[in-house]
Design an enzyme around this catalytic site. Structure first.
Site, mmCIF file in Angstrom:
data_model
loop_
_atom_site.group_PDB
_atom_site.id
_atom_site.type_symbol
_atom_site.label_atom_id
_atom_site.label_comp_id
_atom_site.label_asym_id
_atom_site.label_seq_id
_atom_site.Cartn_x
_atom_site.Cartn_y
_atom_site.Cartn_z
ATOM 1 N N ASP A 165 0.709 -0.872 -0.411
ATOM 2 C CA ASP A 165 0.336 -0.268 0.294
ATOM 3 C C ASP A 165 0.163 1.547 -0.415
ATOM 4 O O ASP A 165 1.772 1.301 0.444
ATOM 5 C CB ASP A 165 -0.974 -0.203 0.879
ATOM 6 C CG ASP A 165 -2.372 0.523 0.189
ATOM 7 O OD1 ASP A 165 -2.787 0.709 -0.881
ATOM 8 O OD2 ASP A 165 -3.804 0.739 1.437
ATOM 9 N N ARG A 306 -16.659 3.600 5.370
ATOM 10 C CA ARG A 306 -15.516 4.087 6.704
ATOM 11 C C ARG A 306 -15.674 5.205 6.588
ATOM 12 O O ARG A 306 -16.389 5.840 5.346
ATOM 13 C CB ARG A 306 -13.557 4.044 6.212
ATOM 14 C CG ARG A 306 -12.888 3.550 7.312
ATOM 15 C CD ARG A 306 -11.715 3.232 6.622
ATOM 16 N NE ARG A 306 -11.268 3.304 5.350
ATOM 17 C CZ ARG A 306 -10.654 4.564 4.787
ATOM 18 N NH1 ARG A 306 -10.592 5.784 5.582
ATOM 19 N NH2 ARG A 306 -10.427 4.209 2.993
ATOM 20 N N ALA A 411 -18.896 -4.141 -0.507
ATOM 21 C CA ALA A 411 -20.017 -5.122 -2.272
ATOM 22 C C ALA A 411 -20.440 -6.817 -2.340
ATOM 23 O O ALA A 411 -20.918 -7.266 -1.802
ATOM 24 C CB ALA A 411 -19.524 -4.473 -3.433
ATOM 25 N N ASP A 531 27.184 -3.086 -34.136
ATOM 26 C CA ASP A 531 26.241 -1.944 -33.643
ATOM 27 C C ASP A 531 26.380 -1.007 -33.471
ATOM 28 O O ASP A 531 26.994 -0.526 -32.738
ATOM 29 C CB ASP A 531 24.949 -2.435 -33.853
ATOM 30 C CG ASP A 531 23.631 -1.279 -33.642
ATOM 31 O OD1 ASP A 531 23.243 -0.666 -34.928
ATOM 32 O OD2 ASP A 531 23.128 -1.224 -32.335
ATOM 33 N N ASP A 712 21.753 -3.848 -30.112
ATOM 34 C CA ASP A 712 20.850 -3.645 -29.556
ATOM 35 C C ASP A 712 19.115 -3.967 -29.554
ATOM 36 O O ASP A 712 18.009 -4.280 -29.480
ATOM 37 C CB ASP A 712 20.560 -2.230 -28.732
ATOM 38 C CG ASP A 712 20.761 -1.081 -30.108
ATOM 39 O OD1 ASP A 712 20.830 -1.254 -30.666
ATOM 40 O OD2 ASP A 712 19.199 -0.177 -29.509
HETATM 41 C C1 GDG Z 1 -9.258 0.372 0.997
HETATM 42 C C2 GDG Z 1 -9.506 0.936 -0.362
HETATM 43 C C3 GDG Z 1 -9.839 -1.451 -0.907
HETATM 44 C C4 GDG Z 1 -16.397 -1.703 7.560
HETATM 45 N N1 GDG Z 1 -16.832 -1.390 8.452
HETATM 46 C C5 GDG Z 1 -16.894 -2.748 9.889
HETATM 47 C C6 GDG Z 1 -15.743 -3.206 8.675
HETATM 48 N N2 GDG Z 1 -15.804 -3.077 7.808
HETATM 49 C C7 GDG Z 1 -14.922 -4.081 7.253
HETATM 50 C C8 GDG Z 1 -15.829 -4.050 5.479
HETATM 51 C C9 GDG Z 1 -14.785 -4.674 4.694
HETATM 52 C C10 GDG Z 1 -13.869 -3.880 5.694
HETATM 53 O O1 GDG Z 1 -13.847 -3.213 6.415
HETATM 54 C C11 GDG Z 1 -13.540 -1.625 4.078
HETATM 55 O O2 GDG Z 1 -12.820 -3.033 2.973
HETATM 56 P P1 GDG Z 1 -13.061 -2.008 1.520
HETATM 57 O O3 GDG Z 1 -12.280 -2.414 0.530
HETATM 58 O O4 GDG Z 1 -14.582 -1.763 1.461
HETATM 59 O O5 GDG Z 1 -12.370 -0.487 2.162
HETATM 60 P P2 GDG Z 1 -11.115 0.540 2.440
HETATM 61 O O6 GDG Z 1 -11.192 0.334 4.513
HETATM 62 O O7 GDG Z 1 -11.490 2.261 2.331
HETATM 63 O O8 GDG Z 1 -10.107 -0.083 2.111
HETATM 64 C C12 GDG Z 1 -10.783 0.061 -0.836
HETATM 65 C C13 GDG Z 1 -9.506 -2.711 -0.240
HETATM 66 O O9 GDG Z 1 -8.159 -1.552 0.997
HETATM 67 C C14 GDG Z 1 -8.189 -3.906 -0.531
HETATM 68 O O10 GDG Z 1 -7.660 -3.680 -1.196
HETATM 69 O O11 GDG Z 1 -10.654 -2.331 -1.543
HETATM 70 O O12 GDG Z 1 -11.022 0.230 -2.120
HETATM 71 O O13 GDG Z 1 -9.524 1.951 -0.092
HETATM 72 O O14 GDG Z 1 -13.834 -5.946 4.742
HETATM 73 O O15 GDG Z 1 -16.126 -5.606 6.269
HETATM 74 N N3 GDG Z 1 -15.576 -4.632 9.964
HETATM 75 C C15 GDG Z 1 -15.996 -4.919 10.825
HETATM 76 N N4 GDG Z 1 -16.644 -3.795 11.717
HETATM 77 C C16 GDG Z 1 -17.032 -2.721 10.739
HETATM 78 O O16 GDG Z 1 -17.754 -2.189 11.427
HETATM 79 N N5 GDG Z 1 -16.023 -6.410 11.604
#
Ligand code: GDG
Length: 758
Positions: A165, A306, A411, A531, A712
Site C-alpha cells: 500500500d 469508513r 460490496a 552495431d 541492441d
Molecule cells: C482499502 C481501499 C480496497 C467496515 N466496517 C466495519 C468492518 N468493515 C470492514 C468491511 C471490509 C473492510 O472493513 C472495508 O474494506 P473496503 O474495501 O470496503 O474499504 P477500505 O477500508 O477503504 O479499504 C479499498 C481495500 O483497501 C482492500 O484492498 O477495497 O478500495 O480503499 O472488509 O467488512 N468490519 C467490522 N466492523 C465494522 O464496523 N468488523
C-alpha cells in the site's frame, strides 16, 4: 485502508528464529499497520489479532512455510513505557510480527501527513484536498527508510518480500538497492490515478522510482495498471513492453489482481446467523426483525463505509432525499441504514466531513420523519463482525456509492452473505469492484436521476431476477476469493524470479567473459560486427547529431590495430553519415542494413542489388504520418525510408506506429519490401537486405575462427540468428533475444570491447 482489521494467524515462532527454520526462504509481509492490536492494562500487554480479509489470504500463502509481518503497532514510542518495550516485542513475536517503532511526530508527518493528506486525496482524484508539504514528504521518506531497514535486518537473499500500500511506496527501491537478490512484490490497494493527476505531485519521479524497486507491482484493476505504465513512460521515459518495464538491468512486471474476500467466512456466518434461535440473535438483529414484521412492505437500504470523503456518504444522503422526493410513495416505507466507521479523525478534512454528514442526517431526518418513521438510521462507530453480518443479511438493498474506491470489499461481502441469493446491490461505477460485478445495478454517483431510478428498480426487482443476478456474482466471488488473490500474486512474483534466473543465465558475467577472451586470444583470424546506435553510442533525440566521441574513436582504433582482427561497423544508418564519421578512419562498414559495404577505407560499393523506385509510393504515406504525429520525422536513405518517432508522446507514438504498420503491410503486399520495427523507428526496405545476410556474406570471404556480434535492437536479431552457432552474440539490454548473452547498456559495451584490447 482497513489493514488494522486484517487478521494474521501466523505460527507462534519468534521472528529471529524463522529464517533458520526455513530452507526455501521465508516470506516477509510489510504493511503500515500490523495485523494485531496491542492493549496495555495494569502493566500487561495483550496482542489481539485483528480481523480482516488480507490476513486470511496471507495465511493461505504461508500455510506450508513461515513468515514474518513487519509494521507499525499502532502505539507511538511515547505511548510505550520503557519497561514494557521488550514485552511488546515478545507479544508481537508470538503472532509472527515485528514492529517498526514510530514517534508521534513521525506518525503525524508520515501517516496523517503525506500518506493521508497528499497521496490519499490525490490518488482518489480529490486534487483540491491534496497538500504538498515538504516536511511531510521528508518524514514519509525517513519513515519508509525505517521500514526498509527493518526488512533488511530480517531478510535473507532467498526471501520473498510483499509490501502493501500507499504508505510504503518508497520501500521497494530502498530494499532493492541494498539487497538486489531479494524478490520484492508491491500491491497498491487504492487507485493509481491518471497521468494528468499524478503529474501534479512534486515528488512524482521519486515515488515511481520507489515503486520500481519491486519485481512485481500489483493493482486491483487494469485501469490503475494502465495509468501507472503511462506515468512511468511519460515521466521517467522508460521503455515499456506490454506490462514489462525495463529499468537499468532489470525487468519489472506490472499486473492486475482484483482482491477477493473470504467467501466462506461471510457465507458461513450468514448461514449460522439464519439458524440462530431468537434468543441467540443479537439485539440489533432482533430490532431489525421487529421493524420488518411490523410492515412487510418496508425495505432496508444499507450503506457501510469508513467515514471518508472518497466513499460518497454525503452524496448518498443527498441522493436519498432526491429519491424520496422523486418517488414519494416510498416515504414511510424505506429506511437508509448508514454505518460510517470512524477513520483518520486527526485529519481536518475528515473532521469537516463528519460535521457535514451529522448535519445532513439531522436535516433530512428533521424534515421528513414522521411519528412512525425515521428515514435514516445513522451509526458512527465500528461494529463487531456479527453485527456486520446482521446488517448484510437483513438489508434488502446494499447501496455502495464511492466517488472513487480502489476495490470496495463491502460490496463483495454483502453478496457473499446473501445465502438465499436475494438482495440487490447498487454499486458505483467508480469502485474497482464494479469491473467484476456487472450483474449489480451500476450507477454514476453524480447522476441523481439514474440513482433514484436504480433505487426504484431495486425495490421493485422480482425475487427471481435478484437470484439470477446474485448467482452469477456469488459464483465468481466464491471462485476468485482472497486466497486465490494472494496465491496468484505470489505465483506471479515467483514466476518473475524464474524469469530473472533465466536472464541471469544469459548475463555476460566476468567468468563467461574470461572464457570468451581466452578464445579470442587463441584465435587465428577474428571478426567483430558492431552495431552503432544504442550499442556503441547512446540514442540522441536527433540522430544526425549523435556523432562518435573521442573515447569511441580510441577504442575502435585500438581494436582495428590488433593483428588478425577485422572490425565491422554494421548499421542501419545512411552511408553519407558514416563516410563523414568513419571513412577517414578506414574502419570496415556495412550500412543501410546491408545495402552498402566499405572495406579498408575504400569507397562504398553495393553489397546487394536493390531498387528504390518504390519510394515514390511510400514517401507520401510517411509524410501524412509525420503531419499527424508531432515530433516524428522521416529519414531518407538511398535504399530505404525510416520513420522515427522517438521524440513523440510515447503512447501516441506507439499507437501511430501500429497504425502505420497496418497501412504499410497492405501497401507493400506485392512488392519485395519489408518493414523493420526498430527501437522507436520503422524502416521500409528491400526484403533481401538485412544485417544477418550482409554479415554472413562477409564471413564467406575468409576462414574466421572467432566471430563476435553485438547489437541492441530488432534489426540486429538477423545477425544473431544467421551467424554460425559458434559465434559470440551479445544483446544490449534485457529484451527477448536470440543472442547468447546480454550486457545492460552502452557503457558496459565499451567496457567489454576494451577487454579485447588489453
Ligand atoms: C482499502 C481501499 C480496497 C467496515 N466496517 C466495519 C468492518 N468493515 C470492514 C468491511 C471490509 C473492510 O472493513 C472495508 O474494506 P473496503 O474495501 O470496503 O474499504 P477500505 O477500508 O477503504 O479499504 C479499498 C481495500 O483497501 C482492500 O484492498 O477495497 O478500495 O480503499 O472488509 O467488512 N468490519 C467490522 N466492523 C465494522 O464496523 N468488523
Amino acid at each position: 485502508m482497513f489493514l488494522s482489521l486484517f487478521l494474521p494467524k501466523f505460527r507462534k515462532i519468534k521472528p529471529k528464529l524463522v529464517k533458520y527454520l526455513h530452507f526455501m526462504g521465508k516470506t516477509i509481509i510489510i504493511s503500515n499497520r500490523l495485523p494485531v492490536q496491542l492493549q496495555i492494562s495494569n502493566g500487561t500487554i495483550t496482542a489481539i489479532p485483528s480481523v480482516g480479509g488480507l490476513a486470511t489470504g496471507m495465511k493461505s500463502v504461508h500455510s506450508g512455510g513461515d513468515s514474518l509481518w513487519i509494521g507499525w503497532s499502532g502505539l507511538t514510542d511515547e505511548d510505550i513505557p520503557d519497561e514494557l518495550a521488550p514485552k511488546i516485542d515478545q507479544a508481537l513475536a508470538e503472532h509472527g510480527s515485528s514492529k517498526v517503532g514510530l514517534t508521534a511526530e513521525e506518525v503525524d508527518g508520515f501517516y496523517y501527513g503525506f500518506s493521508n493528506r497528499t497521496i490519499w486525496p490525490l490518488f482518489h482524484y480529490f486534487l483540491e484536498y491534496a497538500e504538498f508539504e515538504l516536511n511531510s514528504w521528508n518524514t514519509y521518506k525517513a519513515v519508509n527508510q525505517k521500514f526498509a531497514d527493518a526488512i533488511l535486518k530480517e531478510a535473507d537473499d532467498d526471501d520473498t518480500i510483499w509490501i502493501h500500500d500507499y504508505q510504503l511506496m518508497l520501500v521497494p527501491q530502498m530494499v532493492k538497492e541494498k539487497k538486489p537478490d531479494l524478490s520484492i512484490g508491491f500491491f497498491l490497494h487504492i487507485p493509481f490515478p491518471s497521468f494528468e493527476i499524478f503529474r501534479t505531485l512534486p515528488w512524482r519521479e521519486e515515488v515511481l522510482l520507489g515503486l520500481l524497486g519491486a519485481d512485481l507491482i500489483g493493482f486491483h484493476i487494469y485501469d490503475y495498471e494502465r495509468h501507472f505504465l503511462s506515468s512511468v513512460r511519460r515521466l521517467l521515459g522508460l521503455e515499456v513492453s506490454f506490462n514489462d518495464i525495463y529499468i537499468n538491468d532489470r525487468v519489472v512486471k506490472v499486473d492486475s489482481f482484483p482482491m477477493g474476500i473470504d467467501y466462506k467466512k461471510f457465507n458461513g456466518a450468514a448461514k449460522k446467523n439464519k439458524e440462530n434461535k431468537v434468543e441467540q440473535q443479537s439485539e440489533l438483529l432482533q430490532r431489525l426483525n421487529k421493524h420488518k414484521e411490523s410492515d412487510p412492505e418496508a425495505r432496508f437500504i444499507l450503506s457501510i463505509d469508513r467515514l471518508d470523503y472518497s466513499k460518497g456518504i454525503a452524496k448518498r444522503l443527498n441522493a436519498f432525499e432526491y429519491f424520496l422526493n422523486k418517488y414519494p410513495q416510498y416515504k414511510e416505507k424505506v429506511r437508509l441504514i448508514i454505518l460510517a466507521v470512524p477513520s483518520r479523525s486527526n485529519v481536518p478534512q475528515y473532521q469537516l466531513l463528519k460535521k457535514e454528514i451529522d448535519e445532513l442526517v439531522g436535516r433530512i431526518n428533521g424534515e421528513l420523519s414522521t411519528v412512525s418513521w425515521t428515514p435514516i438510521w445513522y451509526f458512527y462507530r465500528s461494529m463487531p463482525f456479527e453485527n456486520l453480518i446482521d446488517l448484510y443479511t437483513s438489508c434488502d438493498i446494499a447501496w455502495l456509492m464511492p466517488i472513487r474506491d480502489g476495490m470496495n470489499l463491502v460490496a463483495k461481502e454483502y453478496i457473499a452473505s446473501r445465502i438465499d441469493k436475494t438482495g440487490v446491490l447498487i454499486l458505483s461505477e467508480m469502485a474497482g469492484s464494479a469491473n467484476e460485478m456487472n450483474e449489480s445495478l451500476l450507477i454514476n454517483p453524480n447522476n441523481f436521476e439514474q440513482i433514484a431510478d436504480a433505487l426504484f428498480q431495486a425495490i421493485n426487482m422480482p425475487i427471481e431476477e435478484q437470484q439470477e443476478r446474485n448467482s452469477h456474482l456469488q459464483r465468481r466471488l466464491q471462485r476468485y476469493n482472497v486466497e486465490k488473490w494472494a496465491n496468484s500474486f505470489m505465483n506471479s512474483l515467483n514466476a518473475q524470479k524464474d524469469r530473472d534466473a533465466e536472464n541471469i543465465s544469459k548475463q555476460l558475467t566476468e567468468h563467461r567473459l574470461v572464457s570468451i577472451l581466452s578464445d579470442y586470444y587463441k584465435a587465428k583470424k577474428r571478426i567483430l560486427f558492431l552495431d552503432y546506435d544504442g550499442t556503441l553510442a547512446d540514442f540522441h533525440a536527433d540522430p544526425q547529431k549523435a556523432g562518435p566521441d573521442k573515447e569511441l574513436y580510441h577504442l575502435l582504433d585500438d581494436i582495428s590495430a590488433q593483428k588478425n582482427t577485422e572490425l565491422y561497423l554494421v548499421s542501419g544508418r545512411d552511408k553519407d553519415t558514416f563516410i563523414k564519421w568513419f571513412l577517414p578512419k578506414k574502419y570496415n562498414m556495412i550500412v543501410e542494413h546491408g545495402v552498402w559495404i566499405s572495406q579498408n577505407g575504400e569507397n562504398f560499393r553495393m553489397l546487394e542489388n536493390v531498387k528504390n523506385n518504390w519510394m515514390e509510393k511510400i514517401r507520401p504515406v510517411l509524410e501524412s504520418f509525420v503531419d499527424r504525429t508531432p515530433g516524428s520525422f522521416i529519414e531518407e536513405k538511398n535504399y530505404s525510408l525510416a520513420w522515427h518517432y522517438r521524440k513523440t508522446d510515447p503512447d501516441f507514438g506507439n499507437l501511430r506506429a501500429t497504425e502505420l504498420n497496418t497501412v504499410l503491410t497492405s501497401l507493400i503486399a506485392n512488392d519485395d519490401l519489408s518493414v523493420l520495427n526498430g527501437n522507436k523507428v520503422m524502416e521500409i526496405k528491400s526484403s533481401n537486405v538485412n544485417k544477418g545476410r550482409a554479415t554472413v556474406r562477409v564471413l564467406g570471404e575468409y576462414d574466421y575462427d572467432f566471430v563476435f556480434a553485438i547489437g541492441d535492437d530488432w534489426t540486429d536479431e538477423f545477425m544473431f540468428q544467421e551467424l554460425p552457432k559458434s559465434s559470440v552474440t551479445v544483446k544490449v539490454g534485457r529484451q527477448k533475444t536470440a543472442a547468447k548473452y546480454y550486457v545492460e547498456n552502452t557503457q558496459k559495451v565499451r567496457a567489454l570491447l576494451k577487454r579485447f584490447t588489453d
